[in-house]
Design an enzyme around this catalytic site. Structure first.
Site, PDB file in Angstrom:
ATOM      1  N   LYS A  44       0.856  -1.189   0.000  1.00  0.00           N
ATOM      2  CA  LYS A  44       0.000   0.000   0.000  1.00  0.00           C
ATOM      3  C   LYS A  44       0.891   1.237   0.000  1.00  0.00           C
ATOM      4  O   LYS A  44       1.876   1.295   0.749  1.00  0.00           O
ATOM      5  CB  LYS A  44      -0.891  -0.019   1.249  1.00  0.00           C
ATOM      6  CG  LYS A  44      -1.942   1.086   1.300  1.00  0.00           C
ATOM      7  CD  LYS A  44      -2.807   0.973   2.562  1.00  0.00           C
ATOM      8  CE  LYS A  44      -3.937   1.996   2.576  1.00  0.00           C
ATOM      9  NZ  LYS A  44      -4.800   1.881   3.770  1.00  0.00           N
TER      10      LYS A  44
ATOM     11  N   SER B  82      -9.879   2.302   2.799  1.00  0.00           N
ATOM     12  CA  SER B  82      -8.940   2.962   1.936  1.00  0.00           C
ATOM     13  C   SER B  82      -7.980   2.035   1.189  1.00  0.00           C
ATOM     14  O   SER B  82      -7.384   2.428   0.207  1.00  0.00           O
ATOM     15  CB  SER B  82      -8.093   3.927   2.769  1.00  0.00           C
ATOM     16  OG  SER B  82      -7.296   3.206   3.694  1.00  0.00           O
TER      17      SER B  82
ATOM     18  N   SER C  93     -10.390   0.156   7.126  1.00  0.00           N
ATOM     19  CA  SER C  93      -9.734   0.258   5.819  1.00  0.00           C
ATOM     20  C   SER C  93      -9.043  -1.004   5.325  1.00  0.00           C
ATOM     21  O   SER C  93      -8.591  -1.052   4.188  1.00  0.00           O
ATOM     22  CB  SER C  93      -8.704   1.389   5.833  1.00  0.00           C
ATOM     23  OG  SER C  93      -9.340   2.622   5.648  1.00  0.00           O
TER      24      SER C  93
END
Ligand SMILES: [Mg+2]
Ligand SMILES: [Zn+2]
Lengths: 95, 497, 490
Positions: free
Chosen positions: B78, B162, B186
């Site tokens: 990420k 997210s 998330s």
């Protein structure tokens, strides 16, 4: 509680975020929607409740007083938008 | 033989170990898959050369018999994790082409164990979002498509957020697993939206050092994978004490994989009545009931529990997280790194830089956070929210003290939706996605989301398991039992190539 | 403690007397090797951005880890201020934007500081001591440095200071004159230096004072205060208070009101000026730093630090008075610096008489050091050598005058003072016969002066001088005196 456009401008300035005049009204609406959403908390009985400071049931560890870092000015400045002789350079700050 | 990209992480590990497959082949297969998947927009930065260099080294180490536990396994990272020498953006314009001179502890742990990086995965800007639509690099498109009235709908579906790049890339077989972060849901919500497994460990289990901070008291790193076993393998490498993060716990990391297949007989599972929200969709309610039945069949004992402050968690979260974020994001000021816009003076420079560099959702949250901390409002908002947080934690403490080993809930109130479908007029509509996940962050507990069925329109639905602090092993055992019992979710074929 | 100033401390205005009320916030740099929350060096100076880690530069994802020595230093200091040590304290973030504040917030302690109330006993003069209350002491990060002189349009930022540990020591508004304020800072500095928690170097900014000044009519409630920021010498603290008090009095006597604001002292112009540009709408949005757990330790930890604490100046002063019979003033001067007090005691261990040693140090040696800009540590004469000199004076082996010559010799060519006296024949002449001969010679050579002396006995001094001259300063002055009196009949 809800905010008016003067408060929106004040918060924006405190946050150091420029807002255009035409944005203020929209922002006011959005912020008030969020404030309305959290308003229900006013009704919760929190008397005698301590605010949570940490979910961890442990003591803070400390570092020894030893110099283990520094001497990397090139690394510190490598991503700077403006630099000169290992200084960061910013628009003149008036005291 | 199965395509290399369709192996699970554990299968790939075993294949490499058996030397029926090389890391170079495995990595190249993923690089090719990524190249064909541009339409999904999962990656902000691809690092194929780096990946192949590492793969070569891994192959050499495997040949020498010096392989680490994740040797040669290609992962996605990420783009909230700082990676040395590789641009790190947090999906924000404000970081511009910031290139860290350091590696986050969690990613460094993965490299220590032999894993390699395929690239940096897209996300909501600064991890603020639930649909991956706030990224400055454009939204991620889920590999899933939903059934409409006339067969497959061509609406683009969100992968959740997210960690939308992470969930979509794993679901689309672009990497064996991905790192993610979870502040209010998330990891678990995007896993739920994409039919993958997501684990948010106990707060303090993984180091936060080198991960761009959103809300420090809530942020936690974790994996997204295609199986429960894969998540256990990845988490074992990611977790551990870090002297650079004094909120990380100094306790040994168990072999989570060993919990897979362990009996769940006699385990007490709490089912919180407060999660049966008014208007909960019947298919989610049915899925939950099904999950309860599966665990009962596996020998677990089901008890109804009460977590009375549940409904206050989301509003309290939308005070605490923005407050911390408003302070954490103050460092993005155009002075030392990242974007700088010219200004008349220093204040003008700050204001223009931050107005241009932050997207609308980030600006909104920074402003709300500033407001709730400001003079005259601090006690009414922030202190009150932290008191409510104490109450939420106490609810769980009482349930666990009553002998409950874990809690079973739905992961999300609805299946994934289409891009642009939610939150455009009212930000709160989007926030409601996290209603089942956010309590876990507020109380610092471990949570795991795993696929358990499909919705009427053909999209994945997921269950969530919540555990006692630092008892991730229990979650893995229960999740493996559920995974075993639930019908296999077939991940979508590559329509995007 | 007196609530109101003694009449002598009041300031005369055009319309009557005014009382000045002073409180102070002192920022003292903690003596430590590394910074408060990072492993970079806390040493003063360095090339720009050399003493900077990625934590100090607030790179994304960086986290603070507290330095245990800085905590210990704060506790030691709290103990030295007789203050309450809080076993649990909390770090907060103070949020504001400034280019030398990389995080966009300063990590400080707001609601729960590590040290609570305490007090400092301040010697304002040899005869006046006051108590100044300490409100609190907390730990916080220093900011970096913005240089505005290198360019007309830009400022240059160096983060070497960023993150260095500071103790902010907040006094109560207990001071009533510039003199008291100066004495307070001086005493605080002495205590910090004794403990070793701050080097007290004001030129390098290790000790900086923010001075809160207000004025009022005696007996009236507190007036509106102005804060004078960053005054960097004890002398300037006094000057700043004087001019600020006069400025406020002039405004009030003209019927004006004082605006609460931050001001800067300009020593060149001898005035304070408003810093209104920096004043705009401060709202620091303090909240507990979520990256740091509460700072907790137990009483045993505090007790252990207390046991290792050196004897502090007040205790030492009392002991010097008691043990050595020193006058309070002398004792006070000697304990101002721990090194001086130790030096004094080394002289006594070597055999010097305490009162004589104190006299010698205060009246001779300290002045000599001062003249050369030296300190007790950097001066050229050892405690043993000075002790020998004092012992020779006490035993009448050398006269005070010879001692002055002797110190000059030892100053420039260190050696055993006893050997020097021996080798150079500097011993005092105590042989009465020898002195008598010199006295007789002077008397017989100056009959006119003898006559004058009979009328005017103060002429005796002139005769003493003459005898001393002919004996090369070595005659015992007391013997000379006695013989002269006898022979002149006065
Ligand atoms: Mg202050
Ligand atoms: Zn301060």
């Amino acid at each position: 509680m809800s905010v008016d456009s003067a408060v929106v401008r004040r918060i924006a300035h405190l946050s150091r975020i420029a807002v255009e005049d035409e944005e203020v009204e929209r922002l006011r609406g959005e912020l008030n929607a969020i404030l309305a959403f959290v308003e229900e908390l006013d009704a919760v009985d929190v008397s005698g409740v301590e605010p949570l400071t940490s979910v961890l049931p442990m003591k803070m560890k400390k570092r020894a007083d030893v110099v283990t870092d520094g001497g990397i000015a090139d690394d510190i400045l490598v991503n700077a938008p403006e630099r000169e002789d290992h200084f960061f350079v910013v628009p003149k700050v008036v005291e | 033989m199965t395509e290399p990209t369709h192996l699970t992480l554990s299968q790939a590990r075993d294949a490499l170990k058996a030397r029926t497959l090389s890391s170079t082949e495995l990595t190249q297969a993923h690089i090719d898959a990524i190249d064909r998947a541009g339409a999904l927009n999962c990656f902000i930065t691809k690092t194929p050369e780096l990946a192949l260099d590492c793969a070569k080294e891994s192959d050499a180490r495997i040949a020498r018999g010096a392989a680490g536990p994740l040797e040669g396994l290609p992962l996605g990272i990420k783009d909230l994790y700082c990676t040395k020498g590789v641009r790190t953006t947090a999906a924000s314009r404000i970081l511009d082409d910031f290139t860290p001179t350091y590696e986050s502890t969690v990613s460094a742990n993965l490299w220590r164990d032999g894993a390699l990086m395929l690239g940096k995965l897209n996300l909501d800007e600064f991890a603020m979002g639930s649909s991956n639509e706030t990224s400055a690099f454009g939204p991620v498109v889920s590999p899933w498509r939903r059934k409409g009235a006339n067969g497959i709908d061509d609406a683009k579906i969100v992968p959740g957020g997210s960690s939308g790049g992470s969930s979509a890339a794993v679901a689309a077989h672009l990497c064996l697993g991905a790192t993610a972060t979870d502040t209010g849901g998330s990891i678990r919500q995007p896993a739920a939206f994409t039919g993958t497994v997501g684990v948010k460990p106990t707060y303090g289990r993984c180091s936060r050092w080198g991960v761009v901070a959103f809300a420090s008291s809530l942020d936690q790193a974790g994996p997204i994978t295609r199986t429960v076993r894969d998540a256990a393998i990845m988490l074992r490498s990611m977790a551990g004490h870090d002297p650079k993060d004094t909120t990380s716990v100094d306790a040994p990391v168990p072999d989570y994989e060993a919990a897979i297949g362990a009996s769940v007989k006699g385990r007490r599972i709490g089912v919180p009545k407060e999660y049966r929200l008014e208007g909960l969709s019947p298919e989610i309610a049915a899925l939950w009931d099904q999950g309860v039945a599966w665990l009962k069949d596996a020998g677990a004992e089901i008890v109804e529990i009460s977590l009375p402050h549940t409904r206050h968690a989301l509003p309290a979260y939308y005070i605490i997280a923005p407050a911390e974020a408003s302070s954490n994001l103050a460092r993005y000021d155009g002075v030392r790194y990242g974007l700088r816009e010219k200004g008349r003076d220093i204040t003008d420079m700050y204001e223009k830089t931050r107005a241009k560099g932050f997207g609308a959702e980030v600006r909104r949250r920074v402003m709300i956070g500033t407001y709730v901390l400001s003079a005259g409002y601090y006690d009414a908002y922030y202190v009150r929210a932290q008191k409510i947080r104490s109450l939420i934690k106490r609810d769980f403490d009482l349930a666990f003290a009553g002998g409950v080993d874990a809690v079973l809930t739905p992961a999300t109130p609805s299946p994934a939706f289409a891009l642009g479908e939610k939150g455009s007029s009212d930000p709160v509509e989007m926030y409601l996605n996290d209603v089942f996940t956010v309590t876990v962050n507020m109380a610092g507990l471990p949570g795991l989301a795993l696929p358990a069925g499909l919705s009427g329109n053909g999209l994945p639905l997921a269950l969530q398991l919540i555990g006692r602090p630092f008892e991730e092993e229990t979650l893995f055992a229960l999740a493996a039992a559920l995974e075993q019992a639930a019908p296999k979710i077939k991940l979508p074929a590559a329509w995007w190539s | 403690m007196t609530e109101h100033a003694a009449p002598s401390k009041l300031i005369k205005g055009a319309t009557g007397d005014w009382e000045v009320v002073i409180g102070m916030e002192i920022h003292a740099q903690v003596t430590s090797r590394a910074k408060l929350f990072s492993g970079a060096s806390a040493e003063f100076g360095g090339e720009p951005n050399d003493h900077v880690s990625i934590v100090d530069a607030a790179m994304p994802g960086m986290l603070p880890v507290i330095n245990e020595e800085c905590v210990a230093q704060a506790v030691r200091t709290g103990l030295g201020l007789e203050a309450k040590i809080n076993l649990r304290s909390v770090f907060d973030r103070k949020n504001y934007f400034y280019p030398d504040l990389p995080q966009g917030y300063q990590i400080s302690q707001y609601k729960h500081p590590i040290v609570g109330e305490g007090e400092v006993i301040v010697d304002v003069s040899p005869t006046e001591r006051i108590k100044v209350g300490v409100e609190r002491l907390h730990l916080e990060q220093d900011a970096g440095k913005s240089l505005h002189e290198l360019s007309a349009t830009e400022s240059h930022v160096d983060l070497n200071r960023s993150g260095v540990a500071l103790m902010e020591i907040v006094s109560k508004p207990d001071m009533r004159s510039a003199e008291e304020a100066r004495a307070y800072v001086s005493k605080l500095r002495t205590i910090l230096r004794y403990i070793g928690s701050c080097d007290g170097n004001m030129e390098q900014g290790s000790l900086r004072a923010d001075v809160n000044v207000s004025v009022r009519r005696p007996g009236e409630p507190l007036g509106t205060r102005c804060e004078i920021k960053n005054v960097n010498s004890i002398r300037f603290i006094g000057q700043a208070i004087e001019v600020e008090a006069r400025r406020q009095i002039a405004i009030l006597e003209d019927g004006g009101v004082i605006a609460q604001e931050t001001r800067l002292f300009d020593p060149g112009k001898g005035e304070t000026r408003s810093l209104r540009s920096k004043e705009e709408a401060h709202d620091y949005r303090y909240f507990p730093d979520p990256d740091l757990l509460p700072l907790e330790f137990d009483q045993a930890y505090v007790d252990a630090l207390a046991r290792e604490l050196p004897e502090l100046p007040d205790a030492k002063r009392a002991r010097f008075i008691e043990q050595y019979g020193l006058p309070p003033y002398d004792a006070g001067v000697l304990v101002m610096e721990r090194a001086s007090a130790d030096y004094f005691e080394d002289m006594i261990k070597d055999g010097a008489n305490p009162k004589a040693a104190a006299n010698w140090l205060i009246n001779e040696y300290f002045g000599r050091l001062n003249k050369e800009g030296l300190t007790i540590n950097t001066g050229p004469i050892s405690a043993q050598a000075n002790s020998s000199i004092v012992q020779m004076i006490t035993s009448n082996e050398i006269s005070g005058k010879i001692a002055k010559d002797l110190i000059e010799i030892v100053w420039s060519q260190p050696g055993d003072p006893r050997e020097i006296v021996e080798a150079r024949g500097m011993k005092q002449v105590t042989d009465t016969g020898e002195i008598e001969a010199a006295v007789d010679a002077v008397i017989s050579a100056n009959p006119d002066k003898v006559a004058q002396a009979l009328a005017k006995p103060t002429m005796l001094g002139w005769f003493v001088g003459q005898v001393m001259k002919t004996t090369g300063g070595k005659a015992n002055p007391q013997t000379v005196n006695e013989l002269l009196k006898k022979k002149l009949g006065i």
